[in-house]
Design a protein around this motif. Structure first.
Motif, PDB file in Angstrom:
ATOM      1  N   LEU A  27       0.818  -1.208   0.000  1.00 53.53           N
ATOM      2  CA  LEU A  27       0.000   0.000   0.000  1.00 53.53           C
ATOM      3  C   LEU A  27       0.854   1.261   0.000  1.00 53.53           C
ATOM      4  CD1 LEU A  27      -2.638   1.556   0.290  1.00 53.53           C
ATOM      5  CD2 LEU A  27      -2.709   0.916   2.704  1.00 53.53           C
ATOM      6  N   ASN A  28       1.828   1.323   0.890  1.00 60.40           N
ATOM      7  CA  ASN A  28       2.687   2.511   0.951  1.00 60.40           C
ATOM      8  C   ASN A  28       3.593   2.631  -0.268  1.00 60.40           C
ATOM      9  OD1 ASN A  28       2.519   4.177   3.637  1.00 60.40           O
ATOM     10  ND2 ASN A  28       2.134   2.040   4.187  1.00 60.40           N
ATOM     11  N   ALA A  29       4.007   1.478  -0.819  1.00 59.92           N
ATOM     12  CA  ALA A  29       4.797   1.493  -2.058  1.00 59.92           C
ATOM     13  C   ALA A  29       3.966   2.074  -3.203  1.00 59.92           C
ATOM     14  CB  ALA A  29       5.275   0.088  -2.402  1.00 59.92           C
ATOM     15  N   LEU A  30       2.679   1.688  -3.265  1.00 55.74           N
ATOM     16  CA  LEU A  30       1.772   2.218  -4.296  1.00 55.74           C
ATOM     17  C   LEU A  30       1.549   3.718  -4.117  1.00 55.74           C
ATOM     18  CD1 LEU A  30      -1.017  -0.488  -4.715  1.00 55.74           C
ATOM     19  CD2 LEU A  30       0.207   0.619  -6.585  1.00 55.74           C
ATOM     20  N   LEU A  31       1.360   4.143  -2.867  1.00 55.45           N
ATOM     21  CA  LEU A  31       1.159   5.574  -2.598  1.00 55.45           C
ATOM     22  C   LEU A  31       2.391   6.381  -2.993  1.00 55.45           C
ATOM     23  CD1 LEU A  31      -0.690   5.433   0.850  1.00 55.45           C
ATOM     24  CD2 LEU A  31      -1.683   6.060  -1.357  1.00 55.45           C
ATOM     25  N   LYS A  32       3.587   5.821  -2.730  1.00 57.52           N
ATOM     26  CA  LYS A  32       4.830   6.496  -3.121  1.00 57.52           C
ATOM     27  C   LYS A  32       4.916   6.590  -4.650  1.00 57.52           C
ATOM     28  CE  LYS A  32       9.181   7.951  -2.497  1.00 57.52           C
ATOM     29  NZ  LYS A  32       9.756   7.968  -3.837  1.00 57.52           N
ATOM     30  N   GLU A  33       4.535   5.500  -5.324  1.00 58.67           N
ATOM     31  CA  GLU A  33       4.544   5.491  -6.790  1.00 58.67           C
ATOM     32  C   GLU A  33       3.561   6.535  -7.333  1.00 58.67           C
ATOM     33  OE1 GLU A  33       4.204   2.210 -10.409  1.00 58.67           O
ATOM     34  OE2 GLU A  33       4.185   1.504  -8.334  1.00 58.67           O
ATOM     35  N   MET A  34       2.412   6.636  -6.685  1.00 57.83           N
ATOM     36  CA  MET A  34       1.414   7.632  -7.096  1.00 57.83           C
ATOM     37  C   MET A  34       1.940   9.053  -6.900  1.00 57.83           C
ATOM     38  SD  MET A  34      -2.037   5.842  -5.566  1.00 57.83           S
ATOM     39  CE  MET A  34      -2.726   4.371  -6.339  1.00 57.83           C
ATOM     40  N   LEU A  35       2.590   9.281  -5.773  1.00 57.89           N
ATOM     41  CA  LEU A  35       3.176  10.598  -5.494  1.00 57.89           C
ATOM     42  C   LEU A  35       4.230  10.943  -6.530  1.00 57.89           C
ATOM     43  CD1 LEU A  35       3.274  12.972  -3.430  1.00 57.89           C
ATOM     44  CD2 LEU A  35       5.070  11.700  -2.244  1.00 57.89           C
ATOM     45  N   ASP A  36       5.096   9.985  -6.820  1.00 54.18           N
ATOM     46  CA  ASP A  36       6.167  10.204  -7.808  1.00 54.18           C
ATOM     47  C   ASP A  36       5.613  10.461  -9.204  1.00 54.18           C
ATOM     48  OD1 ASP A  36       7.990   9.856  -5.790  1.00 54.18           O
ATOM     49  OD2 ASP A  36       8.549   7.806  -6.344  1.00 54.18           O
ATOM     50  N   ALA A  37       4.416   9.900  -9.483  1.00 55.64           N
ATOM     51  CA  ALA A  37       3.793  10.084 -10.803  1.00 55.64           C
ATOM     52  C   ALA A  37       3.033  11.405 -10.893  1.00 55.64           C
ATOM     53  CB  ALA A  37       2.854   8.913 -11.091  1.00 55.64           C
ATOM     54  N   GLY A  38       3.056  12.171  -9.804  1.00 59.31           N
ATOM     55  CA  GLY A  38       2.417  13.490  -9.821  1.00 59.31           C
ATOM     56  C   GLY A  38       0.990  13.510  -9.326  1.00 59.31           C
ATOM     57  N   CYS A  39       0.545  12.415  -8.707  1.00 59.14           N
ATOM     58  CA  CYS A  39      -0.831  12.379  -8.177  1.00 59.14           C
ATOM     59  C   CYS A  39      -0.978  13.354  -7.015  1.00 59.14           C
ATOM     60  CB  CYS A  39      -1.192  10.971  -7.710  1.00 59.14           C
ATOM     61  SG  CYS A  39      -1.327   9.757  -9.046  1.00 59.14           S
ATOM     62  N   THR A  40      -2.089  14.072  -7.011  1.00 56.02           N
ATOM     63  CA  THR A  40      -2.390  14.997  -5.914  1.00 56.02           C
ATOM     64  C   THR A  40      -3.491  14.445  -5.009  1.00 56.02           C
ATOM     65  OG1 THR A  40      -3.949  16.137  -7.379  1.00 56.02           O
ATOM     66  CG2 THR A  40      -1.706  17.048  -7.217  1.00 56.02           C
ATOM     67  N   HIS A  41      -4.348  13.591  -5.581  1.00 54.81           N
ATOM     68  CA  HIS A  41      -5.464  13.001  -4.845  1.00 54.81           C
ATOM     69  C   HIS A  41      -5.444  11.486  -5.027  1.00 54.81           C
ATOM     70  CE1 HIS A  41      -6.722  17.147  -5.604  1.00 54.81           C
ATOM     71  NE2 HIS A  41      -7.612  17.042  -4.626  1.00 54.81           N
ATOM     72  N   VAL A  42      -5.744  10.766  -3.959  1.00 52.36           N
ATOM     73  CA  VAL A  42      -5.859   9.304  -4.027  1.00 52.36           C
ATOM     74  C   VAL A  42      -7.150   8.885  -3.324  1.00 52.36           C
ATOM     75  CG1 VAL A  42      -4.871   7.063  -3.391  1.00 52.36           C
ATOM     76  CG2 VAL A  42      -3.363   8.926  -4.120  1.00 52.36           C
ATOM     77  N   PHE A  43      -7.929   8.066  -4.011  1.00 53.51           N
ATOM     78  CA  PHE A  43      -9.202   7.586  -3.474  1.00 53.51           C
ATOM     79  C   PHE A  43      -9.096   6.081  -3.259  1.00 53.51           C
ATOM     80  CE2 PHE A  43      -9.859  11.298  -6.170  1.00 53.51           C
ATOM     81  CZ  PHE A  43     -10.292  12.191  -5.196  1.00 53.51           C
ATOM     82  N   MET A  44      -9.455   5.649  -2.061  1.00 54.04           N
ATOM     83  CA  MET A  44      -9.108   4.295  -1.644  1.00 54.04           C
ATOM     84  C   MET A  44     -10.242   3.609  -0.895  1.00 54.04           C
ATOM     85  SD  MET A  44      -5.970   3.539   0.916  1.00 54.04           S
ATOM     86  CE  MET A  44      -6.158   2.391   2.248  1.00 54.04           C
ATOM     87  N   GLU A  45     -10.615   2.431  -1.376  1.00 51.87           N
ATOM     88  CA  GLU A  45     -11.518   1.579  -0.611  1.00 51.87           C
ATOM     89  C   GLU A  45     -10.781   1.153   0.660  1.00 51.87           C
ATOM     90  OE1 GLU A  45     -13.811  -1.613  -2.371  1.00 51.87           O
ATOM     91  OE2 GLU A  45     -13.161  -0.948  -4.345  1.00 51.87           O
ATOM     92  N   THR A  46     -11.445   1.266   1.764  1.00 56.95           N
ATOM     93  CA  THR A  46     -10.833   0.901   3.040  1.00 56.95           C
ATOM     94  C   THR A  46     -11.696  -0.168   3.700  1.00 56.95           C
ATOM     95  OG1 THR A  46      -9.951   3.149   3.203  1.00 56.95           O
ATOM     96  CG2 THR A  46      -9.933   1.823   5.201  1.00 56.95           C
ATOM     97  N   SER A  47     -11.285  -1.412   3.565  1.00 58.55           N
ATOM     98  CA  SER A  47     -12.097  -2.531   4.031  1.00 58.55           C
ATOM     99  C   SER A  47     -11.975  -2.724   5.542  1.00 58.55           C
ATOM    100  CB  SER A  47     -11.665  -3.822   3.325  1.00 58.55           C
ATOM    101  OG  SER A  47     -10.364  -4.202   3.757  1.00 58.55           O
ATOM    102  N   SER A  48     -12.956  -3.433   6.111  1.00 63.65           N
ATOM    103  CA  SER A  48     -12.923  -3.720   7.547  1.00 63.65           C
ATOM    104  C   SER A  48     -11.730  -4.608   7.894  1.00 63.65           C
ATOM    105  CB  SER A  48     -14.223  -4.382   7.995  1.00 63.65           C
ATOM    106  OG  SER A  48     -14.446  -5.587   7.285  1.00 63.65           O
ATOM    107  N   HIS A  49     -11.364  -5.519   6.979  1.00 66.21           N
ATOM    108  CA  HIS A  49     -10.195  -6.374   7.197  1.00 66.21           C
ATOM    109  C   HIS A  49      -8.933  -5.513   7.327  1.00 66.21           C
ATOM    110  CE1 HIS A  49     -13.045  -9.329   5.746  1.00 66.21           C
ATOM    111  NE2 HIS A  49     -12.211 -10.316   6.015  1.00 66.21           N
ATOM    112  N   ALA A  50      -8.809  -4.530   6.422  1.00 65.62           N
ATOM    113  CA  ALA A  50      -7.623  -3.666   6.418  1.00 65.62           C
ATOM    114  C   ALA A  50      -7.530  -2.843   7.695  1.00 65.62           C
ATOM    115  CB  ALA A  50      -7.654  -2.745   5.202  1.00 65.62           C
ATOM    116  N   ILE A  51      -8.681  -2.362   8.175  1.00 64.53           N
ATOM    117  CA  ILE A  51      -8.699  -1.573   9.412  1.00 64.53           C
ATOM    118  C   ILE A  51      -8.296  -2.459  10.589  1.00 64.53           C
ATOM    119  CG2 ILE A  51     -10.126  -0.195  10.977  1.00 64.53           C
ATOM    120  CD1 ILE A  51     -11.967   0.336   8.458  1.00 64.53           C
TER     121      ILE A  51
END
Length: 488
Positions: free
Chosen positions: A161-185
């Motif tokens: 997850l954090n690797a993906l967020l870093k990749e998104m940041l590096d690609a110039g993403c300003t907004h990220v929308f994410m399903e947050t499941s009960s399992h993940a919480i």
């Protein structure tokens, strides 16, 4: 590469053996993937315990071990960090290792039983249409800008997850929308992340095989909002009886959306047809390409979040009016002769199935048959199986029970569970056909002109999970094949 003591920031540590100033090349949760100079985080899982593999990863060259219990043998040159909770530590360590990417993005989490994928996907499409570079983390697929990355879980593990967020940041993403499941919480996969906002869709009985009780399921969902910072927003469904409870203890700014009561984001359905929805949002009339009351709620949630993120309300509604939904969510096709309507939907919970069938009932003119093909997944909550069977029979003219993803279970036993509590009237409406392709073929063959065939349960999925093997299977493709084969 990062220094161990730096990536342990905010982690609850019990004891340390060794030097925390060592360089860490990578983080691993899977002992089989550990290489020289990497840190292994030992987690207790359902099937296995990472602590059993500590000596093995040390032999493979691990430079650091994060664990809840120190091993009996401590090898020189390896740093051992004993923590209170390895799952929570993994989230914080991964967030620090990748440079805390969520703090440099506007990360919005979407949680609830139904609607998560549609809301997250609509937000991604909306903000992309408004000119932002966006990331999407969903059940169907992940997006980094325009690049598609296949999704394996509703919410990935903390490191991925954090690797993906870093990749998104590096690609110039300003907004990220994410399903947050009960399992993940519950499994602390989102520990350490900083959210700009959270959205609650609704909550119904699901995942009780994992959470055991409905109260625990609610508590876990609520924990997400309890953890939001004071400068974040929390948008909740006022029409869900637990919508207010979800935000009870949050420090975030609270907002509500509703079709039935006064709310910050108030909607009213004027027209609901196969051509789309006509509704007002805060007294502004708009035509949307999405169908059904459940999508009216999804649109309100998206609109609310967009306003909370500072977007212009007129531009938001303009772009939203042209957007289509997520694949496999009330995804419909019309047979080549234009005689039969086929709908593919991911509905795999009693509430979701009821919503879809209620929507179809509202769309039909009155004389058309509704023929529903539905199954239940194996190795999942068994209590919902008879409910699914009852709902399919009560709200359809004909129902065909079939195999979904049986996993390790016998499909025929799952079908028996679905049939278990049917009353006499329901028993006259249904047949069971374990082979999903044959079930879809039968449904289409039974359909007369203008009838509606619903294929529920799998939606976007392109496989059937049988005895640990994922066999290619696409409901929409099979439905189209049967339309063609039977010349409907």
């Amino acid at each position: 590469m990062a220094i161990l003591q730096d990536i342990l920031y905010k982690v609850r540590i019990r004891s340390v053996h060794g030097d925390t100033r060592v360089d860490v090349k990578a983080l691993q949760l899977d002992s089989r993937k550990v290489g020289a100079g990497e840190a292994f985080i030992a987690q207790k899982g359902v099937a296995s315990d990472g602590h059993d593999y500590i000596s093995k990863v040390v032999e493979q060259g691990a430079i650091a071990i994060i664990c809840e219990t120190m091993p009996a043998e401590l090898k020189e040159g390896v740093t051992y960090v004993e923590v209170e909770n390895s799952h929570a530590a993994a989230g914080l360590i991964a967030h620090n290792f990748y440079g805390q990417p969520s703090e440099k993005l506007k990360l919005v989490g979407v949680t609830g039983t139904n609607g998560k994928t549609t809301i997250a996907t609509l937000l991604y499409k909306l903000f992309s249409g408004l000119g932002h570079t966006c990331g999407l983390l969903s059940t169907v697929e992940n997006h980094i800008g325009n690049k598609v990355v296949p999704a394996t879980h509703t919410t990935p593990d903390a490191i991925s997850l954090n690797a993906l967020l870093k990749e998104m940041l590096d690609a110039g993403c300003t907004h990220v929308f994410m399903e947050t499941s009960s399992h993940a919480i519950h499994q602390h996969r989102i520990s350490g992340l900083r959210y700009a906002g959270g959205i609650f869709s609704n909550i119904t009985h699901d995942h009780l095989d994992y959470h055991k009780t409905f109260d625990e399921y609610i508590r876990v969902k609520k924990a997400f909002f309890d953890g939001l910072p004071s400068d974040a927003f929390a948008v909740s469904n006022a029409d869900d009886k637990r919508g207010a409870v979800m935000l009870q203890n949050t420090a975030a700014h609270k907002y509500f959306y509703s079709l039935r009561t006064l709310a910050d984001f108030k909607g009213k359905i004027i027209e609901n047809a196969l051509t789309g929805l006509v509704m007002t949002i805060n007294d502004q009339e708009v035509h949307f390409r999405l169908i059904g009351e459940f999508n009216a709620y999804n649109l309100l949630a998206v609109y609310g979040a967009a306003i909370c993120l500072g977007e212009d309300k007129h531009e938001v509604l303009r772009v939203l009016s042209n957007i289509t939904g997520a694949e496999g969510r009330f995804d419909y096709i019309i047979s080549k002769n234009g005689q039969v309507i086929g709908i593919v939907d991911y509905a795999h919970t009693p509430d979701a199935l009821l919503n879809v069938l209620a929507t179809i009932k509202k769309l039909r003119k009155g004389h058309e048959q509704i023929i529903t093909v539905v199954g239940c997944g194996g190795d999942r909550d068994k209590t919902k199986r008879p409910q699914m069977g009852e709902i399919a029979c009560e709200h359809s003219d004909k129902a065909i029970f079939t195999s979904d993803n049986p996993r390790s279970e016998d499909p025929l036993e799952i079908l028996k569970d679905m049939e278990a509590t049917l009353n006499t009237a329901a028993k006259r409406k249904f047949i069971s056909i374990a082979d999903r392709k044959e079930a879809i073929k039968t449904a289409v063959s039974l359909a007369n002109p203008e009838d509606i065939v619903l294929i529920a349960g799998k939606g976007h999925e392109k496989y059937q999970d049988i005895k640990g093997v994922k066999h290619p299977f696409d409901d929409k493709q099979v439905l189209q094949e049967m339309f063609d084969l039977l010349d409907k």
